[in-house]
Design a protein around this motif. Structure first.
Motif, PDB file in Angstrom:
ATOM      1  N   ALA A 120      -8.525  -3.933   5.705  1.00  0.00           N
ATOM      2  CA  ALA A 120      -7.268  -3.386   5.194  1.00  0.00           C
ATOM      3  C   ALA A 120      -6.545  -2.685   6.334  1.00  0.00           C
ATOM      4  CB  ALA A 120      -7.530  -2.409   4.053  1.00  0.00           C
ATOM      5  N   LEU A 121      -5.280  -2.360   6.094  1.00  0.00           N
ATOM      6  CA  LEU A 121      -4.463  -1.717   7.135  1.00  0.00           C
ATOM      7  C   LEU A 121      -4.454  -0.204   6.915  1.00  0.00           C
ATOM      8  CD1 LEU A 121      -1.578  -4.334   7.152  1.00  0.00           C
ATOM      9  CD2 LEU A 121      -3.310  -4.012   8.926  1.00  0.00           C
ATOM     10  N   THR A 122      -5.607   0.429   7.105  1.00  0.00           N
ATOM     11  CA  THR A 122      -5.770   1.844   6.812  1.00  0.00           C
ATOM     12  C   THR A 122      -6.409   2.576   7.981  1.00  0.00           C
ATOM     13  OG1 THR A 122      -7.978   1.516   5.860  1.00  0.00           O
ATOM     14  CG2 THR A 122      -6.092   1.321   4.359  1.00  0.00           C
ATOM     15  N   VAL A 123      -6.302   3.912   7.951  1.00  0.00           N
ATOM     16  CA  VAL A 123      -6.949   4.733   8.976  1.00  0.00           C
ATOM     17  C   VAL A 123      -8.456   4.528   8.942  1.00  0.00           C
ATOM     18  CG1 VAL A 123      -7.405   7.107   9.708  1.00  0.00           C
ATOM     19  CG2 VAL A 123      -5.098   6.461   8.975  1.00  0.00           C
ATOM     20  N   THR A 124      -9.034   4.450   7.760  1.00  0.00           N
ATOM     21  CA  THR A 124     -10.479   4.265   7.631  1.00  0.00           C
ATOM     22  C   THR A 124     -10.937   2.984   8.308  1.00  0.00           C
ATOM     23  OG1 THR A 124     -10.547   5.484   5.550  1.00  0.00           O
ATOM     24  CG2 THR A 124     -12.386   4.014   5.994  1.00  0.00           C
TER      25      THR A 124
ATOM     26  N   VAL B 174      -5.497  -1.740  23.401  1.00  0.00           N
ATOM     27  CA  VAL B 174      -5.595  -2.093  21.983  1.00  0.00           C
ATOM     28  C   VAL B 174      -4.198  -2.182  21.397  1.00  0.00           C
ATOM     29  CG1 VAL B 174      -6.318  -1.328  19.683  1.00  0.00           C
ATOM     30  CG2 VAL B 174      -7.878  -1.071  21.634  1.00  0.00           C
ATOM     31  N   LEU B 175      -3.929  -3.293  20.739  1.00  0.00           N
ATOM     32  CA  LEU B 175      -2.708  -3.458  19.950  1.00  0.00           C
ATOM     33  C   LEU B 175      -3.133  -3.484  18.497  1.00  0.00           C
ATOM     34  CD1 LEU B 175       0.151  -4.197  19.106  1.00  0.00           C
ATOM     35  CD2 LEU B 175      -0.236  -6.518  19.961  1.00  0.00           C
ATOM     36  N   ALA B 176      -2.727  -2.478  17.733  1.00  0.00           N
ATOM     37  CA  ALA B 176      -3.097  -2.398  16.320  1.00  0.00           C
ATOM     38  C   ALA B 176      -1.999  -3.002  15.455  1.00  0.00           C
ATOM     39  CB  ALA B 176      -3.345  -0.947  15.915  1.00  0.00           C
ATOM     40  N   ALA B 177      -2.402  -3.598  14.334  1.00  0.00           N
ATOM     41  CA  ALA B 177      -1.456  -4.278  13.453  1.00  0.00           C
ATOM     42  C   ALA B 177      -0.504  -3.312  12.767  1.00  0.00           C
ATOM     43  CB  ALA B 177      -2.199  -5.112  12.416  1.00  0.00           C
ATOM     44  N   ASN B 178      -0.903  -2.038  12.625  1.00  0.00           N
ATOM     45  CA  ASN B 178       0.037  -1.010  12.173  1.00  0.00           C
ATOM     46  C   ASN B 178      -0.409   0.355  12.690  1.00  0.00           C
ATOM     47  OD1 ASN B 178      -1.954  -0.031  10.431  1.00  0.00           O
ATOM     48  ND2 ASN B 178      -0.740  -0.254   8.571  1.00  0.00           N
ATOM     49  N   ASP B 179       0.406   1.355  12.452  1.00  0.00           N
ATOM     50  CA  ASP B 179       0.117   2.687  12.995  1.00  0.00           C
ATOM     51  C   ASP B 179      -1.102   3.336  12.360  1.00  0.00           C
ATOM     52  OD1 ASP B 179       2.239   2.589  14.754  1.00  0.00           O
ATOM     53  OD2 ASP B 179       3.617   3.680  13.453  1.00  0.00           O
ATOM     54  N   LEU B 180      -1.344   3.078  11.066  1.00  0.00           N
ATOM     55  CA  LEU B 180      -2.502   3.688  10.418  1.00  0.00           C
ATOM     56  C   LEU B 180      -3.795   3.210  11.077  1.00  0.00           C
ATOM     57  CD1 LEU B 180      -1.497   3.573   6.638  1.00  0.00           C
ATOM     58  CD2 LEU B 180      -1.289   5.477   8.246  1.00  0.00           C
TER      59      LEU B 180
ATOM     60  N   ASP C 280       0.854  -1.191   0.000  1.00  0.00           N
ATOM     61  CA  ASP C 280       0.000   0.000   0.000  1.00  0.00           C
ATOM     62  C   ASP C 280       0.887   1.236   0.000  1.00  0.00           C
ATOM     63  OD1 ASP C 280      -1.853   1.994   0.289  1.00  0.00           O
ATOM     64  OD2 ASP C 280      -2.781   1.194   2.102  1.00  0.00           O
ATOM     65  N   VAL C 281       0.957   1.922  -1.126  1.00  0.00           N
ATOM     66  CA  VAL C 281       1.851   3.072  -1.256  1.00  0.00           C
ATOM     67  C   VAL C 281       1.401   4.235  -0.373  1.00  0.00           C
ATOM     68  CG1 VAL C 281       0.703   4.233  -3.180  1.00  0.00           C
ATOM     69  CG2 VAL C 281       3.196   4.317  -2.995  1.00  0.00           C
ATOM     70  N   ARG C 282       0.149   4.212   0.110  1.00  0.00           N
ATOM     71  CA  ARG C 282      -0.312   5.277   1.006  1.00  0.00           C
ATOM     72  C   ARG C 282       0.274   5.150   2.398  1.00  0.00           C
ATOM     73  NH1 ARG C 282      -6.586   4.184   0.453  1.00  0.00           N
ATOM     74  NH2 ARG C 282      -5.682   2.108   0.818  1.00  0.00           N
ATOM     75  N   ASN C 283       0.750   3.983   2.730  1.00  0.00           N
ATOM     76  CA  ASN C 283       1.313   3.745   4.054  1.00  0.00           C
ATOM     77  C   ASN C 283       2.737   4.310   4.108  1.00  0.00           C
ATOM     78  OD1 ASN C 283       2.437   2.694   6.415  1.00  0.00           O
ATOM     79  ND2 ASN C 283       1.401   0.732   6.215  1.00  0.00           N
ATOM     80  N   PRO C 284       3.005   5.274   4.987  1.00  0.00           N
ATOM     81  CA  PRO C 284       4.350   5.864   5.042  1.00  0.00           C
ATOM     82  C   PRO C 284       5.460   4.849   5.291  1.00  0.00           C
ATOM     83  CG  PRO C 284       2.788   7.217   6.262  1.00  0.00           C
ATOM     84  CD  PRO C 284       2.066   5.948   5.910  1.00  0.00           C
ATOM     85  N   PHE C 285       5.122   3.717   5.899  1.00  0.00           N
ATOM     86  CA  PHE C 285       6.134   2.678   6.094  1.00  0.00           C
ATOM     87  C   PHE C 285       6.727   2.270   4.746  1.00  0.00           C
ATOM     88  CE2 PHE C 285       7.106  -1.847   5.785  1.00  0.00           C
ATOM     89  CZ  PHE C 285       8.095  -1.971   6.747  1.00  0.00           C
ATOM     90  N   PHE C 286       5.872   2.042   3.747  1.00  0.00           N
ATOM     91  CA  PHE C 286       6.361   1.613   2.442  1.00  0.00           C
ATOM     92  C   PHE C 286       7.018   2.761   1.678  1.00  0.00           C
ATOM     93  CE2 PHE C 286       3.157  -1.740   3.245  1.00  0.00           C
ATOM     94  CZ  PHE C 286       4.017  -2.820   3.193  1.00  0.00           C
ATOM     95  N   THR C 287       6.580   3.979   1.945  1.00  0.00           N
ATOM     96  CA  THR C 287       7.251   5.134   1.340  1.00  0.00           C
ATOM     97  C   THR C 287       8.694   5.212   1.814  1.00  0.00           C
ATOM     98  OG1 THR C 287       5.141   6.323   1.332  1.00  0.00           O
ATOM     99  CG2 THR C 287       7.121   7.626   0.974  1.00  0.00           C
ATOM    100  N   ASP C 288       8.896   5.019   3.120  1.00  0.00           N
ATOM    101  CA  ASP C 288      10.252   5.057   3.674  1.00  0.00           C
ATOM    102  C   ASP C 288      11.082   3.876   3.173  1.00  0.00           C
ATOM    103  OD1 ASP C 288       9.588   7.336   5.041  1.00  0.00           O
ATOM    104  OD2 ASP C 288       9.235   6.344   6.957  1.00  0.00           O
ATOM    105  N   LEU C 289      10.450   2.711   3.062  1.00  0.00           N
ATOM    106  CA  LEU C 289      11.161   1.542   2.545  1.00  0.00           C
ATOM    107  C   LEU C 289      11.626   1.795   1.114  1.00  0.00           C
ATOM    108  CD1 LEU C 289      10.100  -2.146   3.030  1.00  0.00           C
ATOM    109  CD2 LEU C 289      10.837  -1.346   0.803  1.00  0.00           C
ATOM    110  N   ALA C 290      10.730   2.377   0.313  1.00  0.00           N
ATOM    111  CA  ALA C 290      11.077   2.683  -1.080  1.00  0.00           C
ATOM    112  C   ALA C 290      12.210   3.697  -1.144  1.00  0.00           C
ATOM    113  CB  ALA C 290       9.852   3.199  -1.827  1.00  0.00           C
ATOM    114  N   ARG C 291      12.204   4.655  -0.221  1.00  0.00           N
ATOM    115  CA  ARG C 291      13.276   5.655  -0.198  1.00  0.00           C
ATOM    116  C   ARG C 291      14.621   4.982   0.069  1.00  0.00           C
ATOM    117  NH1 ARG C 291      14.231  11.163   0.808  1.00  0.00           N
ATOM    118  NH2 ARG C 291      16.482  11.432   0.624  1.00  0.00           N
ATOM    119  N   GLY C 292      14.652   4.056   1.016  1.00  0.00           N
ATOM    120  CA  GLY C 292      15.896   3.343   1.294  1.00  0.00           C
ATOM    121  C   GLY C 292      16.368   2.542   0.097  1.00  0.00           C
TER     122      GLY C 292
END
Length: 333
Positions: A219-223, A242-248, A70-82
């Motif tokens: 999905a792993l989204t804010v919505t 609550v333990l969420a599967a990701n930050d979003l 999911d390109v909207r997830n900043p985790f993957f944005t940072d991974l792509a940057r690396g």
């Protein structure tokens, strides 16, 4: 209008095709006069060299394909940057594909990258793609899994120990006295989510009287986090953590609990996410999270990929980084 080729440049400059080729690739072999005429011809005709064709003739591409969930997830944005930073260091570029957690889109990008004869593929897969990656390798395109450990030891992978991360997050909630924990996130078919849930269950099972409820999301989204937050508000008995599967997802839960339910975080419900994206620390209640070395994952994956591409008999590697717990106000830090 037809595109201008190298032959058209040669005719305009009054030189051979070979001389134009040398001017483009080995200008030191061409006289100053010929080089000047060729450059003038290129400018007049608007010639653009076809690097894709050049690399195809040479049998080696200068591009790497990257598919993320999911390109909207900043985790993957940072991974792509690396990944991009490491690729650029080797004179290469990265083409990004977003599967959007869709198997068909994922397969489409893999087909496209194979057609483009990329140097290799990095992928954070949505489903089971062992067979597809095996076929890519047989056709000379190495692949490295990112953000997921390889179940097939013949495929290299760069990941984080998500079982340890889930265990670490749940253990933190238990250590601050919480006993009714909700794990929010999904689909559980995503390996990373399943591993984080496994770790959380292990931690909860070690404490008498502690319980773990699973609140799945599409999905792993804010919505989806907001929807899960509303489900928690409507439940007969609210969890105390609550333990969420990701930050979003965690941010969506946080917003709903605080704004729509007037729930105190962490007073009534302690909350922790996963990934430690930049916005986590800037949330309305700064979010505790499990940090991953995101850019390092991308850089390491590119390094392994290029090693495999250059080796006559590559040896797959599995690199597993350890996560780090970051405690902030959402769990009483």
């Amino acid at each position: 209008m037809a595109s201008i080729g190298i032959r058209g440049v040669a005719e305009r400059a009054g030189v051979s095709v070979g001389t134009v080729s040398n001017a483009l690739n080995h200008p030191e072999k061409v006289s100053a006069a010929s080089l000047g005429r060729i450059r003038e011809a290129i400018a007049e005709l608007g010639y653009v060299r076809n690097d894709a064709a050049r690399m195809l003739r040479a049998g080696q591409s200068q591009t790497i394909g990257l598919v993320v969930l999911d390109v909207r997830n900043p985790f993957f944005t940072d991974l792509a940057r690396g990944a991009e930073d490491e690729a650029v260091r080797h004179g290469m570029s990265v083409i990004l594909g977003n599967s959007a957690e869709d198997s068909a889109r994922e397969a489409g990008y893999l087909d496209l990258f194979e057609e483009q004869r990329v140097r290799g593929v990095l992928i954070s897969p949505y489903g089971r793609i062992d067979e597809r990656l095996r076929l890519l390798r047989e056709r000379g395109i190495p692949a490295v899994l990112v953000d997921r450990a390889s179940s097939d030891r013949r495929v290299s992978s760069v990941s984080v120990d998500d079982v340890a991360g889930g265990r670490m997050a749940a253990a933190h909630l238990l250590q601050i006295g919480r006993r009714r924990i909700a794990f929010v996130g999904g689909p559980v078919g995503i390996r990373q989510v399943a591993d984080r849930l496994t770790g959380a269950r292990e931690a909860v099972a070690s404490i008498d009287g502690a319980t773990l409820e699973v609140v799945p999301t599409a999905a792993l989204t804010v919505t989806e986090g907001r929807r899960a937050g509303r489900a928690l508000l409507a439940s007969a008995r609210m969890p105390d953590a609550v333990l969420a599967a990701n930050d979003l997802v965690a941010l969506g839960v946080l917003e709903t609990l605080v704004v729509e339910g007037s729930v105190r975080v962490p007073g009534d419900v302690a909350l922790i996410g996963y990934d430690d994206i930049d916005v986590a620390s800037a949330a309305m209640v700064p979010l505790s999270s499990v940090r991953q070395p995101t850019e390092l994952i991308g850089r390491t994956a590119v390094g392994i990929l290029l090693e495999e591409a250059a080796a006559a008999q590559p040896r797959p590697r599995q690199v597993v980084f350890q996560p780090e717990l970051v405690v902030r106000a959402s769990s009483g830090g």
